[in-house]
Write an enzyme that holds these catalytic residues in place. Structure first.
Site, PDB file in Angstrom:
ATOM      1  N   LYS A 129      15.328   9.298  39.285  1.00  0.00           N
ATOM      2  CA  LYS A 129      14.537  10.491  38.953  1.00  0.00           C
ATOM      3  C   LYS A 129      14.221  10.546  37.452  1.00  0.00           C
ATOM      4  CE  LYS A 129      14.518  11.556  43.231  1.00  0.00           C
ATOM      5  NZ  LYS A 129      15.290  12.396  44.144  1.00  0.00           N
TER       6      LYS A 129
HETATM    7  C1  PLP Z   1      15.905  12.708  45.498  1.00  0.00           C
HETATM    8  C2  PLP Z   1      15.435  13.859  46.309  1.00  0.00           C
HETATM    9  C3  PLP Z   1      16.305  14.813  46.843  1.00  0.00           C
HETATM   10  C4  PLP Z   1      17.791  14.647  46.800  1.00  0.00           C
HETATM   11  O1  PLP Z   1      18.274  14.501  45.523  1.00  0.00           O
HETATM   12  P1  PLP Z   1      19.819  14.120  45.317  1.00  0.00           P
HETATM   13  O2  PLP Z   1      20.092  14.500  43.908  1.00  0.00           O
HETATM   14  O3  PLP Z   1      19.909  12.639  45.558  1.00  0.00           O
HETATM   15  O4  PLP Z   1      20.608  14.890  46.305  1.00  0.00           O
HETATM   16  C5  PLP Z   1      15.788  15.920  47.473  1.00  0.00           C
HETATM   17  N1  PLP Z   1      14.472  16.077  47.615  1.00  0.00           N
HETATM   18  C6  PLP Z   1      13.595  15.172  47.149  1.00  0.00           C
HETATM   19  C7  PLP Z   1      12.140  15.425  47.322  1.00  0.00           C
HETATM   20  C8  PLP Z   1      14.053  14.028  46.508  1.00  0.00           C
HETATM   21  O5  PLP Z   1      13.186  13.101  46.084  1.00  0.00           O
END
Ligand code: PLP
Length: 386
Positions: A186
Site C-alpha cells: 500500500k
Molecule cells: C489491502 C486491502 C484491504 C485489507 O487491508 P489489510 O491491511 O491487509 O487488512 C481492504 N480493502 C482493500 C480495498 C484493500 O486493498
C-alpha cells in the site's frame, strides 16, 4: 525468477525507517507503545488535526472494529461493492450480518451510488464504499444517501492515502470512520498495519477498547493515580488488534514521506498515460477537477479490439519480465460469496466487464527509469495494432 524481473510491487523503505525500527529494538519496546502513539498523532496532524486516529494491526481489523463501534448486529445489512478485496466484506459476516454487494460505476470503478440507494432495505445499517485504486468515490452522493436513510458510512480507504475529494483529504470527509491499510504493497507501508480515523470521540473510545481485548484502561487511569497500572477491567469480549511499535516505526517515516512517495507514483502514472494513449486500452479513471489520485493502482482495461485478450496480455508481460496483477477478481466470482448469496455475474455487469479486461501495472517509487521504460516498451509491443 529472472534477475531483471520487475516485481508488481515493492515497498520503499528508507534508512530513516530502518533506524527507527532498530531504535525500538534497542529500547526493548517492541509491542504497541510510544511509537504507535506518535504514529497516531502524526496521522492526525497529516489529516489536519481535530480527529481521532486508532492504529491497529490491519485495515481489516480497523473495518471490523469500526463496524462493531457503529453497532452492526446479526441480520443487519451493509452495502458494499463487489469490486474489492474480500477483507472489505468478510468483517461484515463476523457479526452474522450480511454484505449486500452492488455494482460499480464503470466510469470510476468505484461503488455506484444509484446502486447503493436501490439496494437499501429496512435491515440496511451502513454503507462501506471503497476508494478503488486510490481515487475517491462519489462521496457527496453516498453521504447524502446515508443521511436520507439514516445509514452509517465507513470508508475503505486502503488505497487512498493521500487522495482528495473536493480538495479535502480522504479521512476528513465526515463519514463515521475511514480506514487506511499499511499492508506491504500500500502507499504507506508498515508490512502489516491499519488505522481507523473518526471525528466521533465515542467511536474512537470504543475502537481503542476493542483493539485491546475489550480492556478499558481509561476507567482506571481516571480513578487511580500512579502505582496502580496493574489494574484493568474487561468491559467487552474484544480483539487483539494492536499495532506493534516496530510497524509504527516504519509508519512514522512512511507517513512523513507520503507526499514525496505520492509524487513519485504520480510521475509514473503520467508517464504511462502519455505512453499508452494511442493503444487499444482504456486508461485508469481519474478524479474530476483538481482532486488527487493516490495512484496505489494503475489499472488499464483492454478494449475489445486489442490484439490479445487479457490473460494472454498478462502471460506476455510475465514472459517479458514485467510483474502485474488483477484488481480484483470480484467477490461475486469468489466461491464463498457466490454460493452464500447466490450471486450471478449478470447482476454485476460493470464489475464483471472491468474484471475481464483489467490489468494492474507496476507503479511504485523504487522502479528505476530503466524499469519504467521496460514496462512502457513491453506494453506497447504487445498491444500495438497490426
Ligand atoms: C489491502 C486491502 C484491504 C485489507 O487491508 P489489510 O491491511 O491487509 O487488512 C481492504 N480493502 C482493500 C480495498 C484493500 O486493498
Amino acid at each position: 525468477m529472472r534477475p531483471d524481473f520487475i516485481p508488481f510491487a515493492l515497498p520503499d523503505i528508507g534508512e530513516d525507517e530502518i533506524a527507527e525500527v532498530v531504535d525500538s529494538l534497542r529500547t526493548g519496546w517492541i509491542t504497541s507503545g510510544p511509537k504507535t502513539q506518535r504514529f497516531e498523532q502524526d496521522m492526525a496532524a497529516f489529516l489536519g488535526g481535530s480527529l481521532y486516529c486508532v492504529a491497529v494491526s490491519s485495515a481489516t481489523a480497523a473495518l471490523h472494529i469500526a463496524l462493531e463501534a457503529v453497532g452492526i448486529r446479526a441480520e443487519d445489512e451493509v452495502i458494499t461493492t463487489t469490486h474489492t478485496f474480500t477483507g472489505t466484506a468478510e468483517v461484515i459476516s463476523h457479526f452474522g450480518a450480511h454484505p449486500r454487494f452492488v455494482d460499480i460505476n464503470p466510469a470510476t470503478l468505484c461503488i455506484d451510488p444509484r446502486a447503493v440507494e436501490a439496494a437499501i432495505t429496512p435491515r440496511t445499517r451502513a454503507v462501506l464504499p471503497v476508494h478503488y485504486g486510490g481515487m475517491s468515490c462519489d462521496m457527496d452522493a453516498i453521504l447524502a444517501i446515508a443521511a436520507r436513510h439514516k445509514l452509517r458510512v465507513i470508508e475503505d480507504a486502503a488505497h487512498a492515502i493521500p487522495a482528495t475529494y473536493h480538495g479535502k483529504l480522504i479521512g476528513t470527509l465526515g463519514s463515521d470512520a475511514t480506514v487506511f491499510s499499511f499492508y506491504a504493497t500500500k502507499p504507506v507501508a508498515t508490512g502489516e498495519g491499519g488505522m481507523l480515523i473518526t471525528r466521533d470521540p465515542a467511536l474512537a473510545k470504543r475502537a481503542r477498547i476493542m483493539r485491546l481485548h475489550g480492556i478499558d484502561r481509561d476507567a482506571f487511569d481516571r480513578h487511580t493515580a500512579g502505582c496502580s497500572s496493574w489494574r484493568y477491567d474487561v468491559v467487552a469480549p474484544g480483539y487483539n488488534y494492536s499495532l506493534s511499535d516496530l510497524a509504527a516505526s516504519l509508519g512514522i517515516h512512511q507517513l512523513r514521506r507520503a507526499w514525496e512517495l505520492h509524487k513519485g507514483r504520480t510521475a509514473i502514472a503520467g508517464r504511462y498515460d502519455a505512453a499508452f494513449r494511442d493503444l487499444p486500452v482504456q486508461l485508469p479513471p481519474r478524479p474530476q477537477n483538481a482532486d488527487l489520485h493516490a495512484w496505489h493502482l494503475y489499472v488499464v482495461r483492454l478494449n475489445p479490439d486489442a490484439p490479445v485478450d487479457r490473460d494472454t496480455f498478462i502471460q506476455r508481460l510475465n514472459d517479458a519480465g514485467v510483474g502485474c496483477s488483477v484488481h480484483y477478481i470480484p467477490l461475486h466470482l469468489q466461491k464463498y460469496w457466490r454460493e452464500t448469496y447466490s450471486l450471478r455475474a449478470e447482476e454485476f455487469p460493470h464489475s464483471q466487464s472491468a474484471y475481464e479486461r483489467a490489468v494492474s501495472l507496476p507503479i511504485y517509487t523504487r522502479m528505476t527509469e530503466k524499469q519504467q521504460e521496460q514496462v512502457v516498451a513491453t506494453v506497447r509491443s504487445i498491444l500495438k495494432r497490426g
